[in-house]
Every structure is written in structure tokens, then in C-alpha cells.
Design an enzyme around this catalytic site. Sequence first.
Site, PDB file in Angstrom:
ATOM      1  N   CYS A 155     -11.468   9.472  -3.790  1.00  0.00           N
ATOM      2  CA  CYS A 155     -10.454  10.426  -3.357  1.00  0.00           C
ATOM      3  C   CYS A 155     -10.798  11.834  -3.849  1.00  0.00           C
ATOM      4  O   CYS A 155     -11.803  12.400  -3.432  1.00  0.00           O
ATOM      5  CB  CYS A 155      -9.074   9.970  -3.832  1.00  0.00           C
ATOM      6  SG  CYS A 155      -7.718  10.714  -2.885  1.00  0.00           S
ATOM      7  N   HIS A 194      -8.520   4.296  -1.992  1.00  0.00           N
ATOM      8  CA  HIS A 194      -8.154   3.702  -3.285  1.00  0.00           C
ATOM      9  C   HIS A 194      -8.123   2.174  -3.159  1.00  0.00           C
ATOM     10  O   HIS A 194      -7.865   1.637  -2.091  1.00  0.00           O
ATOM     11  CB  HIS A 194      -6.768   4.174  -3.708  1.00  0.00           C
ATOM     12  CG  HIS A 194      -6.693   5.619  -4.088  1.00  0.00           C
ATOM     13  ND1 HIS A 194      -7.187   6.100  -5.280  1.00  0.00           N
ATOM     14  CD2 HIS A 194      -6.187   6.682  -3.427  1.00  0.00           C
ATOM     15  CE1 HIS A 194      -6.977   7.405  -5.353  1.00  0.00           C
ATOM     16  NE2 HIS A 194      -6.369   7.788  -4.230  1.00  0.00           N
TER      17      HIS A 194
END
Length: 515
Positions: free
Chosen positions: A337, A435
Site C-alpha cells: 500500500c 493488504h
Amino acid sequence: MAAIMIQGCGSDVGKSLLVAGLCRLFTNRGWRVRPFKPQNMSNNAAVTSDGGEIGRSTALQALACRTPPTVDMNPVLLKPQSDLGSQLIVRGQRLGVMQASAHGRDKGELLQIALESFRRLQQESQLVIVEGAGSPAETNLRTHDIANMGFAHAADVPVVLTGDIDRGHVIASLVGAHAVLDDADRARIRGFIINKFRGDARLFDDGLRTIETRTGWRPLGVVPWLHDAAALPAEDAMQLDQSAGSEPAPSAGGRVRIVVPRLPHIANFDDFDPLRSEPQVDLVFVPPGQPLPLDASLIIVPGSKATIADLEFFRAQGWDIDLFAHVRRGGRVLGICAGYQMLGNVVLDPQRIEGHQDSARGLGLLDITTTMTGEKQLRAVTGMEVASGSPISGYEMHLGVSTGPATSRPFVRFDNGTTDGARSPDNRIAGCHVHGLCHSAAYRSALLARLGATSNDEDYDDRVERSLDAIAACLEQSLDIARVAAIAELADHAPQRGIESTFPPDQGKVTVCDH
């Protein structure tokens, strides 16, 4: 409908875990249970089934209830971006930034939003277990409080107060809370729990009597240190602070070392929990002020709530120098991310969404450029890692769009045909916005194989389920569950059809689990 609120004498006293355990306990008995937290502050969040985000602990509690998480379970979420402000998430969607100086303002509207969400959960369940935040004894925050007694009074919910004996002064914590609360708040507390006890709980019998005598609150039990909690995702970076110590010793016994720099605004660090249980992995979170270890097999740059600020912090620690040296030695790098965005050439924030800087030079390990936009990507994803063909599942939760030549070698390909992330030509440097990659056993196995290690191929989700059941069983033994149910007025409702809900004859007996 039945409801009960678990508050605490401070942060990290174990409220979240107790609520998760009670959610699983009453769910196992056949009740329709829902968790609720009116306001939370955390950078560890989860994507919900209705397209929003809530705190990670509340999502775990939904799992304990065997129900999908929804935005109503945590209608107000504050995600700290700096010491002066937090991203404000209301019913799962980003509304902007709440400055610390404005903490007490506009809370009336947020309280009404929380009450509406709570009422909806009541309509779909038989028991709502509410978690407070911080401590109700923080009387300086009481006027505008929506997280503890402010909510409890507005929703007319009885409260159980929790004290953490492991940190000490638990008697003073509970008696002190009684001393500073006003009469109405004191009267709303119907009992107390002693949490995180090590040893023979009978040694604290006199302590229980002292607290009861001085407060008039009834003891509901002494909960031992719950070792099974180690298998559950942590929500607060406080756990990382507590585990940080001196510079890590060299990895031994043929284990591979995976290193994660501890960024100030690290987010969703439960991404790496499955790696902790791998016998051939030494997972190290490196705190500020310490170098990234020379013997790292893999350096993971994690997610962050403040990409540019943490990128600058990364450089200030000299970690960029350590990272470049690691790459020159042939080491592997993975960005997740915001960590993926940091690996690029530049991060642009023209609207200054995350802070006062409008741009920052990236680490230059992947040929991409990231531009922050006001639209936040929130979705669950499934697909495969392109390099290994391993199936993955996880979620996206990020601001910013990353583009550039390196994205022609994507990291993941989703089931809908789209891609995300980038890889270097030799696959040693890679990153993506997804994630939860390491929760996929096949991907974790492929990752460790590249490092020369063998995975245990454990199904992490199964491990979490077993741990929740073990914690629920422990609470059955250590708490007066019949009294807890009575406080919640659960006895006034019928169980789910076809599931026996009768309490065992000896349920009122308080004992301690053998751990």
C-alpha cells in the site's frame, strides 16, 4: 433489545479482546450477537461487506459473532495522520480531517449517527456488546464524550468496567474511577472485571473485596492472561511499542529474517501476523533509532496513514541507506500500500490531503509515480500473484493512484482481469496496494520459498477461529456469565430457533482457566 457495554480503566486494558470473547461465547450459545464501538481511533482498519471501513478490532468481533462486518458496527473512526489531526471516517467513508483542537466540537451530530447505527444493530440481533474507548475516568473529555459514558447514557446501556492487573495499581484504577465519576456515571456501572491476571486468582480475593467495598460494584470475575490472544490481529500500534527493545540479535537456527521498519503512522500491520507463526521466519519490527538489520532476507515497507510524512521519517532514520545497501547485496524488498507508493519515484499530494507537503521524492526502486486524490479505494479482492501464480485474497484501502512503466509488470492480477502493483525485472523488488497477502497460505508459501524457507502452510483463518473459541471457553470459566447476561437483560429474550440457550447449572461459579 439486550445490550451491555465493556469500558476500561485505560487504553490497552483488554476491552477489545473481552468483547470478542464474549461475542463468540454468546454466539456459541445460540444468540444473535453484534459488536458495536461508537467511536474508535486506530490506523488498523478492515473493509466491510457494505463497502466501508471500520476498526480492525470491531471486524474481529464481527468474526467472533460469525457475521460479516458492517459500517454500523463502528460508525465513527478516527485515523491519526499527525499529532494535530486525524482522518475522519463516518459510517465507513472518509469525510475529511478532524483537527485535535476541534475534538470536542460537532460531537452531538456524531453521537446521533452512532445511536442510529446502534439501533439498527439492535433490530437485527438479540444482544449488542458495546466496547468503550480509553477510559470514562478521563473527565476532561466527558462533556463531549460519545465513546464511553456519553454513549452509555444516550443509549441507556449498562456498563461493566475493566481493570488491567498486569500493569499494576488495578485497585487504585477502579477505586479512582469511582472517585472521579459523577453519581449518574457511577450508577451506570453494574460490575467490574479484573483482566490479565497471572497466577492463582484466589490470591486476589482480598483485592476484589476491597474494590467492591469502596465502590459498591459487583466483581464479575478474574480473567487470566489469555495466551490464545497472540494468534489474533492486534489493532493498536501500542503493541508494537511494547515489543520493541534493543537492537535485534542475528537470526539463528537457519531462520530467514523478515524486517518491517516501524513507521510512525504504520497502518494495518496485522498484514504480517501470519508470518509470526512460521517456524522458519524471524519477523522483526525495527523501531526508530535502530538500523535495518544486515542479515535481512526481506525488507517490507508497510502501509501508512501519512505516506509523505512517513517517507520523510524513513529517510531521517537512515533507513533509505540501509535499504539501498540491502538491495545492492541482492536482498528482496516488498512494499504494501503506502509502502509500495514510497518505493516509486515521487509521491504527489496536490490537494494536501494527507498533510502540509504537496510532494516528496520516493525511494526510486520502482518506476512509478503516485498522485493522491480525494477518492478512497475500499474493496475486497481476489486474484493471483503474477510471478508465482499463487492465489491471493485481501483488500484495498488507500488513497492515491500509482502509474508508470513498472506497472507493465504487475504484482497481482485480479479475478476481474484488472491488475495492481509493479515488479522489478528480476522480481526482487515488488509492491502493490493489497493488504492481507500473507493471510493467503499459497502466496505465503511461495514468498518463503523465494527466501529459502519452507512454510508451515497453516490456514491462518482457522487459527484465528480456534483462538476465539479457546478465549470464549476461558471466559466461561473465569467470569460469572449468568450475571453478565442478567446485566444485559438477555434473559428477557428468546434464543435463535433450534439452538439451546440454557445456561449450565454451574455457570455462576467463578474459576480460572488453566493456561
